[in-house]
Design a protein around this motif. Sequence first.
Motif, short mmCIF file in Angstrom:
data_model
loop_
_atom_site.label_atom_id
_atom_site.label_comp_id
_atom_site.label_asym_id
_atom_site.label_seq_id
_atom_site.Cartn_x
_atom_site.Cartn_y
_atom_site.Cartn_z
N GLU A 51 19.21 19.79 -6.29
CA GLU A 51 20.51 19.51 -7.29
C GLU A 51 20.01 20.51 -8.44
O GLU A 51 20.72 21.24 -9.38
N ASP A 110 21.68 8.56 -5.82
CA ASP A 110 20.86 9.91 -6.18
C ASP A 110 19.37 9.55 -5.84
O ASP A 110 19.02 8.38 -6.02
N GLY A 142 21.92 10.94 -1.22
CA GLY A 142 23.00 11.81 -2.00
C GLY A 142 22.10 12.93 -2.70
O GLY A 142 21.29 13.41 -1.91
N ARG A 143 22.51 13.14 -3.68
CA ARG A 143 22.06 14.37 -4.60
C ARG A 143 20.42 14.33 -4.73
O ARG A 143 19.83 13.03 -4.78
#
Length: 408
Positions: free
Chosen positions: A62, A112, A36-37
């Motif tokens: 990010e 994340d 993900g991020r």
Amino acid sequence: MSTLRQTADQIISASIQAVLPDEAVRRALKNFHPEGRVFLAAAGKAAWQMAHAAVSALGSVEDGVVVTKYDHVKGDIPDVRCYEAGHPVPDANSFAATGKALELVHGLHPEDTVLFLLSGGGSALFEKPLISGEELQNITGQLLASGADIVEMNTIRKRLSGVKGGRFAQACAPAKVFSIVLSDILGDPLDMIASGPAVPDTSTCEQALAIADKYHLTLSPAAKDLLQQETPKSLDNVTTQITGSVRELCAAAAKASQALGYEPVILTDQLCCEAREAGSFLGSIVRTHAGQGKKLAYIAGGETVVHLTGKGLGGRNQELALAAAPALSGLENCCVFSVGSDGTDGPTDAAGGYVDGQTENALREAGMDVFLTLADNDAYHALQAVEGLIITGATGTNVNDVAVALVE
């Protein structure tokens, strides 16, 4: 500038170029596969360089925070906030910048990933003290003045911190942490590099208390209590990859020396004695082998220590070099030089020092005595007087020090 000094500068430049973090970070990122991020946190003397390389390789992140030493930020990095702070003693900017990193990783999700880039110097730069900042600075100063080695210092400091000894990785949870580490400690003990913010701590309370007793540290009741509280012993959200070390620095010095016609001999990559003793030893090696018709390069990597006995200015590499000067006195085509790979030696603008067969006589003509200068820990001004300072500026890396003795 003498030809020999130019040779020394060539070896220094080639050695440092070989251990710059850019390619090392890109190499480590081949194993980085986030779901993900991606949030970036970087701490240490090489933090800006590592973060710049990482963002260039990834394209974007990010959000990110870099905490590095004063004058080590070389420009903007997209989506990354860069802060400069105190080293080797943490200051208010160290605490404030670390607070920004903790804010960055607060409230993340399991999908994340925090890309955590760590290099030497992080112990001072990346800090959230559990005691007052003033007392932490005082304890750090006591350890530095006592001659405690980096492992001993970090065993104490991680227990006084809210981010060291695995506690930063705990703060990142439930997010995953992918940590890329540029090692500055002999043997690469992960829990000791920058005091291991994302690594389970292997040191114990008993060891910390023994170190406090060994160096007669003056501690408040709160600090004594923290030394008796155990640090995290397991972390399940961290993947770590070491990239770069003093071994590579020594190998690079050997390769550069060989390219210039010297036969290299790596004496050790784990030098850890008194700086002036190491310098005297290298000087003795030169004296033994000088005039034998061979071009030899003796290489020693590691990190020496200095016991403060005076009030002068200098660093361990300058003190090592100056201590070699008496043994070299009068010899032709021989030198000893020592540099910190980060480009800063102690609280000075020099990376290290250079001496040759003419250094001691030049100092004597300038009214200086090598042994009195060493007793006052004033190698900087002595070497400055005879053009023996090595100035590189901040290099962007930090993998300990390398000392070289050249014999023709």
